[in-house]
Design an enzyme around this catalytic site. Structure first.
Site, PDB file in Angstrom:
ATOM      1  NE  ARG A  72      -2.276   6.594   1.784  1.00 42.93           N
ATOM      2  CZ  ARG A  72      -3.473   7.132   1.585  1.00 42.93           C
ATOM      3  NH1 ARG A  72      -3.594   8.251   0.918  1.00 42.93           N
ATOM      4  NH2 ARG A  72      -4.553   6.550   2.042  1.00 42.93           N
ATOM      5  CD  GLU A 109     -11.690   0.595   3.964  1.00 41.23           C
ATOM      6  OE1 GLU A 109     -11.071   1.642   3.760  1.00 41.23           O
ATOM      7  OE2 GLU A 109     -11.359  -0.198   4.852  1.00 41.23           O
TER       8      GLU A 109
END
Length: 185
Positions: A72, A109
């Site tokens: 993105r 993460e």
């Protein structure tokens, strides 16, 4: 959403408000415990996308090259580069580019990852580069992109993201890199 119903200047939503309205939260994706920020509705709205590109292009003005982090961030970086008349570089996930490549391993993460750029055919030495990504979470990807570009000789002047998740500490993790965000969630 669009801005079609705007009739006066006071009716114009801020870019941050538009981003918040058109961002979809997806729980437990790509794995349990992760709250994914889906920007697809934002990018699909012509007026919202243009507002985001305008705001990010203002941040990136003066850059020689706009580098976007796959996938993105690369989409947004290409639009910014077109608006500014600069080059664009897509920082790719491991295995997407033919060898030879420069690579950087990092932690995000939800596990380890690797990003890459071409090792041949690219002259980044001395170029002022702005890194673009969609979301800043823990800073793993952005930090790796910064290290990778600096290793290639680029002068990374700043980074800009559409959405920042301040609670995850990404800005602190990439310090002293200057980070600009259009919105926070």
């Amino acid at each position: 959403m669009g801005f079609g119903a705007v009739t006066t200047a006071s009716d114009i939503p801020s870019v941050a408000q538009v981003i918040a309205a058109l961002t979809r939260d997806v729980a437990d994706f790509p794995q349990p415990g992760v709250q994914f920020k889906d920007l697809t509705p934002l990018f699909a709205d012509r007026e919202a996308m243009n507002a985001v590109i305008d705001a990010l292009a203002e941040i990136a003005s003066g850059a020689d090259l706009v580098a976007g982090i796959e996938s993105r961030g690369s989409l947004v970086a290409a639009a910014i580069a077109a608006r500014l008349g600069t080059g664009v570089l897509s920082i790719r996930k491991s295995g997407k580019l033919p060898p030879p490549v420069l690579r950087e391993d990092y932690e995000r993460e939800y596990g380890p990852a690797t990003i890459e750029i071409p090792a041949d055919g690219l002259e980044l030495a001395g170029l002022n580069v702005v890194i673009i990504d969609d979301v800043l979470a823990t800073g793993g990807t952005l930090g790796a992109a910064n290290r990778l570009l600096e290793r290639a000789g680029a002068n990374v002047t700043k980074a800009a993201v559409v959405v920042e998740l301040p609670a995850l500490g990404g800005r602190e993790a990439v310090a002293p890199l200057s980070v600009h965000s259009l919105s926070q969630a």
